[in-house]
Design an enzyme around this catalytic site. Structure first.
Site, PDB file in Angstrom:
ATOM      1  N   ASP A 133     -32.183  43.214  21.745  1.00  0.00           N
ATOM      2  CA  ASP A 133     -32.074  43.148  23.206  1.00  0.00           C
ATOM      3  C   ASP A 133     -31.275  44.292  23.818  1.00  0.00           C
ATOM      4  O   ASP A 133     -31.275  44.444  25.046  1.00  0.00           O
ATOM      5  CB  ASP A 133     -31.437  41.811  23.622  1.00  0.00           C
ATOM      6  CG  ASP A 133     -32.313  40.634  23.226  1.00  0.00           C
ATOM      7  OD1 ASP A 133     -33.539  40.715  23.421  1.00  0.00           O
ATOM      8  OD2 ASP A 133     -31.770  39.643  22.695  1.00  0.00           O
ATOM      9  N   ASP A 193     -41.533  40.052  23.429  1.00  0.00           N
ATOM     10  CA  ASP A 193     -40.445  40.479  24.313  1.00  0.00           C
ATOM     11  C   ASP A 193     -39.919  41.846  23.874  1.00  0.00           C
ATOM     12  O   ASP A 193     -39.402  42.632  24.686  1.00  0.00           O
ATOM     13  CB  ASP A 193     -39.277  39.469  24.274  1.00  0.00           C
ATOM     14  CG  ASP A 193     -39.704  38.013  24.108  1.00  0.00           C
ATOM     15  OD1 ASP A 193     -40.755  37.777  23.504  1.00  0.00           O
ATOM     16  OD2 ASP A 193     -38.978  37.126  24.548  1.00  0.00           O
TER      17      ASP A 193
HETATM   18  N1  GLY Z   1     -36.437  37.516  25.524  1.00  0.00           N
HETATM   19  C1  GLY Z   1     -36.264  36.164  25.770  1.00  0.00           C
HETATM   20  C2  GLY Z   1     -37.046  35.603  26.900  1.00  0.00           C
HETATM   21  O1  GLY Z   1     -37.912  36.193  27.486  1.00  0.00           O
HETATM   22  O2  GLY Z   1     -36.771  34.454  27.201  1.00  0.00           O
END
Ligand code: GLY
Length: 414
Positions: A133, A193
């Site tokens: 992230d 993601d």
């Molecule tokens: N990356 C986590 C979400 O989109 O909830």
């Protein structure tokens, strides 16, 4: 006005829907000053409420450790308290990113000052290797800071973040590990993601003296994900577990439901990340395969029988009648506004743009856009974080606001 060129390519049958689009777009454009003014007032109130909470109570008076700083994330609807989370939480870049967008939208120096201050609390993320992230966290914040301040002040931090993210890349698989520690040998988990973390790598490669390997890693990850992470109809899985044992060369050993309803349905935000992510990768790499794929994952969403008429999807494409997810709508709208510039078919370009306008018009309506402090001054109501995990259902989400503001700015700039 913007669609005049399109009409000359259209059949009579298409003309009706295309004629409606410019009127809706003109109406939304006319409302932008009002929407940005309301958003600015909300974020000034949020900033005032969050600033005294940015250092955890435990740290006060201890000569505080900067890595213990907190960032506004959301709103607890039961306690009506602002939800502050660690600067290492995956959404930590979105609040400063929204402040940057409000600076861009309004020119108000208040937002520049506050965006810079919140952004700079995120510096410790540059060395983090325990999650993927950091691309999100550092690009939404420092990436926008670099762009708007036209500065190279943050280049070293962006480069250092790219280096940390690349430590999660396994060349034998051609993929960046999304979840799990670097030394985890059983599972190698990847989620769509992760496409959103690639923009930081592409930007880091472009910094003068930047390493080409950053872009190589991004493109390898995007290509492998394209090959494995989607069903034939373009719908996404959430979690794939790749086999990383020598000799197994990244075969998919397991599919997990993750944040979606099931392994057979498409989680709406995952689909949104794919739409946005492949559009962005086409912009950066100019690989026509990414463009074709962006269209495929987009068409899955836009033509899905469970897509509601206002374009704000249910939290999973397999969950009609359940909660909507405004964050997915905002991400899709922003992605579509960019994708509509790249697609070769004028009809498709018009369709994508009109869909984004429809979504943004809905999101800016009282159904979804908050009034006063009904959700602690966040902008968009009705987001869904992780429904199967019982977390953040029907609630504001900082990333929903971020992509909503980004989409409105994209609409304004064109
Ligand atoms: N990356 C986590 C979400 O989109 O909830």
């Amino acid at each position: 006005m913007k669609y005049t060129w399109t009409l000359s390519f259209c059949s009579v049958a298409l003309t009706t829907s295309l004629v409606a689009a410019p009127a809706a777009e003109e109406a939304l454009l006319a409302r932008l000053p009002e929407i940005f003014a309301k958003s600015a007032a909300h974020y000034k109130a949020l900033d005032a409420a969050a600033a005294p909470l940015a250092i955890s109570e435990k740290e006060v008076g201890k000569g505080w450790d900067k890595s213990k700083a907190l960032m506004p994330h959301g709103f607890n609807r039961k306690t009506r308290q602002l939800d502050m989370r660690t600067i290492f939480w995956w959404t930590a870049g979105h609040f400063p990113g929204s402040l940057w967008y409000l600076y861009e939208a309004t020119g108000d120096e208040f937002f520049k000052t506050r965006a810079k201050a919140w952004t700079e609390t995120l510096a410790p993320n540059a060395k983090v290797t325990s999650n993927h992230d950091i691309g999100f966290i550092m690009y939404c914040s420092y990436g926008n800071a670099k762009r708007l301040l036209k500065t190279d002040e943050y280049d070293a931090l962006i480069t250092s973040t790219a280096d940390s993210l690349c430590k999660r890349f396994k060349p034998e698989l051609g993929l960046i590990r999304s979840w799990g520690m670097l030394d985890e040998t059983k599972d190698f988990l990847v989620i769509p993601d992760n496409m959103m973390n690639l923009e930081l790598l592409e930007e880091a490669a472009k910094i003068p003296g930047g390493e080409k390997r950053f872009a190589d890693v991004a493109r390898s990850h995007a290509t492998k994900t394209m090959a494995h992470h989607f069903r034939a109809d373009g719908g996404t899985y959430h979690v794939l577990n790749y086999d990383q044992r020598p000799g197994f060369h990244g075969a998919v050993q397991e599919i997990r439901r993750g944040q979606g309803l099931s392994c057979e349905t498409a989680w709406s935000r995952g689909q949104a990340w794919a739409i946005y992510g492949y559009t962005m990768m086409y912009r950066e790499a100019k690989d026509p395969a990414y463009l074709a794929f962006a269209e495929k994952v987009t068409d899955f969403a836009l033509n899905h029988p469970n897509m509601p008429i206002d374009g704000v999807p249910y939290w999973d494409f397999g969950a009609p009648g359940e909660e909507r997810d405004t964050s997915a709508a905002a991400i899709i709208a922003s992605g579509l506004l960019e994708l509509s510039k790249y697609v070769k078919s004028p009809d498709k370009a018009a369709k994508y743009r009109a869909f984004a306008v429809k979504q943004l018009t809905a999101l800016a309506s009282p159904e979804y856009f908050s009034e006063g402090d009904e959700i602690g001054h966040w902008l968009l109501k009705h987001g869904v974080g992780h429904k199967p995990g019982g977390s953040e259902v029907d609630t504001p989400l900082d990333y929903g606001d971020y992509y909503f503001l980004e989409a409105l700015l994209r609409l304004k700039k064109e």
